[in-house]
Scaffold this active site. Structure first.
Site, PDB file in Angstrom:
ATOM      1  N   HIS A 251     -29.788 -25.818  -6.448  1.00  0.00           N
ATOM      2  CA  HIS A 251     -29.901 -24.416  -6.882  1.00  0.00           C
ATOM      3  C   HIS A 251     -28.782 -23.566  -6.273  1.00  0.00           C
ATOM      4  CE1 HIS A 251     -34.440 -25.424  -7.207  1.00  0.00           C
ATOM      5  NE2 HIS A 251     -33.943 -25.398  -8.426  1.00  0.00           N
TER       6      HIS A 251
ATOM      7  N   ARG B 255     -29.362 -31.038 -15.441  1.00  0.00           N
ATOM      8  CA  ARG B 255     -29.109 -32.294 -14.740  1.00  0.00           C
ATOM      9  C   ARG B 255     -29.033 -33.474 -15.695  1.00  0.00           C
ATOM     10  NH1 ARG B 255     -34.030 -31.293 -10.845  1.00  0.00           N
ATOM     11  NH2 ARG B 255     -34.591 -30.259 -12.769  1.00  0.00           N
TER      12      ARG B 255
ATOM     13  N   SER C 148     -36.878 -30.204  -6.867  1.00  0.00           N
ATOM     14  CA  SER C 148     -37.893 -29.595  -5.994  1.00  0.00           C
ATOM     15  C   SER C 148     -39.114 -30.493  -5.899  1.00  0.00           C
ATOM     16  CB  SER C 148     -38.297 -28.227  -6.543  1.00  0.00           C
ATOM     17  OG  SER C 148     -37.201 -27.359  -6.534  1.00  0.00           O
TER      18      SER C 148
HETATM   19  P1  ADP Z   1     -38.369 -24.278 -13.317  1.00  0.00           P
HETATM   20  O1  ADP Z   1     -39.758 -24.440 -12.775  1.00  0.00           O
HETATM   21  O2  ADP Z   1     -38.177 -23.009 -14.075  1.00  0.00           O
HETATM   22  O3  ADP Z   1     -37.780 -25.470 -14.017  1.00  0.00           O
HETATM   23  P2  ADP Z   1     -36.810 -24.950 -10.962  1.00  0.00           P
HETATM   24  O4  ADP Z   1     -36.928 -24.199  -9.685  1.00  0.00           O
HETATM   25  O5  ADP Z   1     -37.326 -26.347 -10.978  1.00  0.00           O
HETATM   26  O6  ADP Z   1     -37.515 -24.010 -12.018  1.00  0.00           O
HETATM   27  O7  ADP Z   1     -35.317 -24.983 -11.455  1.00  0.00           O
HETATM   28  C1  ADP Z   1     -34.600 -23.806 -11.763  1.00  0.00           C
HETATM   29  C2  ADP Z   1     -33.308 -24.177 -12.492  1.00  0.00           C
HETATM   30  O8  ADP Z   1     -32.477 -24.936 -11.634  1.00  0.00           O
HETATM   31  C3  ADP Z   1     -33.502 -25.037 -13.740  1.00  0.00           C
HETATM   32  O9  ADP Z   1     -32.560 -24.645 -14.711  1.00  0.00           O
HETATM   33  C4  ADP Z   1     -33.204 -26.435 -13.263  1.00  0.00           C
HETATM   34  O10 ADP Z   1     -32.753 -27.262 -14.306  1.00  0.00           O
HETATM   35  C5  ADP Z   1     -32.088 -26.141 -12.271  1.00  0.00           C
HETATM   36  N1  ADP Z   1     -31.940 -27.177 -11.261  1.00  0.00           N
HETATM   37  C6  ADP Z   1     -32.902 -27.751 -10.515  1.00  0.00           C
HETATM   38  N2  ADP Z   1     -32.395 -28.686  -9.680  1.00  0.00           N
HETATM   39  C7  ADP Z   1     -31.047 -28.700  -9.914  1.00  0.00           C
HETATM   40  C8  ADP Z   1     -29.955 -29.477  -9.393  1.00  0.00           C
HETATM   41  N3  ADP Z   1     -30.136 -30.412  -8.480  1.00  0.00           N
HETATM   42  N4  ADP Z   1     -28.723 -29.231  -9.906  1.00  0.00           N
HETATM   43  C9  ADP Z   1     -28.550 -28.282 -10.852  1.00  0.00           C
HETATM   44  N5  ADP Z   1     -29.522 -27.532 -11.385  1.00  0.00           N
HETATM   45  C10 ADP Z   1     -30.764 -27.741 -10.927  1.00  0.00           C
END
Ligand code: ADP
Length: 160
Positions: free
Chosen positions: A18, A91, A129
């Protein structure tokens, strides 16, 4: 006009993946607002206020990063903020399928909004996460995946 992007997510927890999206987003936008969605029906693993504080610490020296929590539709929150961009990370194809749907809905709700997707940096692609939560639940050290110190976070968590 200021180009404001809202980066919405659960951030449970906020990871180095993130962080990378925010830092790269800062090259595209005047301001990146990290919006931690507070979905009342979804129980969090890391407390919302604590995560907000950890993210604020992570970007303490970035004056163009702001952190908010919200309990509304993402599109409505973006409109209220004056944000005309949503920032999301991609991803893999599973992310794409999901993101494709929500970006269409967001434009239906708020016609002027454009979702901008950044492809994950390869080294950070495996970070999610949910995997971090599982590792942490079973006592595994996860600090390498986070841009802040979890020991500090544990101290704060135990105070609330
Ligand atoms: P949500 O519950 O809305 O999916 P997340 O907190 O899981 O929220 O993720 C928020 C954003 O960050 C999403 O667009 C997700 O694809 C992106 N994201 C999560 N992990 C990574 C990562 N390792 N690299 C790039 N983007 C990521």
């Amino acid at each position: 006009m200021e180009r404001i992007a809202l980066f919405p997510g659960s951030f449970d927890p906020f990871t180095r993946g993130h962080e990378d999206i925010v830092l790269r987003g800062l090259r595209l936008f005047d301001q990146v607002v990290i919006g931690i969605g507070n979905n009342a029906t979804k129980k969090r693993y890391f407390a919302l206020d604590v995560m907000k504080e950890m993210i604020e610490k992570t970007f303490a020296s970035e004056k163009n990063v702001k952190v908010i929590t919200y309990d509304d539709l993402t599109a409505h929150t973006a409109r209220e903020l004056g944000a005309t961009f949503l920032l999301r990370g991609l991803r893999n194809t599973t992310d794409f399928e999901y993101e494709n749907g929500i970006s269409q809905v967001n434009r239906y709700l708020y016609e002027e909004i454009e979702t901008v997707f950044l492809i994950t940096s390869p080294a950070l692609a495996p970070i999610s996460s949910s995997i971090i939560r599982d590792l942490h639940r079973y006592g595994q050290q996860v600090d390498n995946f986070l841009p802040y110190s979890l020991s500090e976070l544990n101290q704060i968590n135990s105070q609330i």
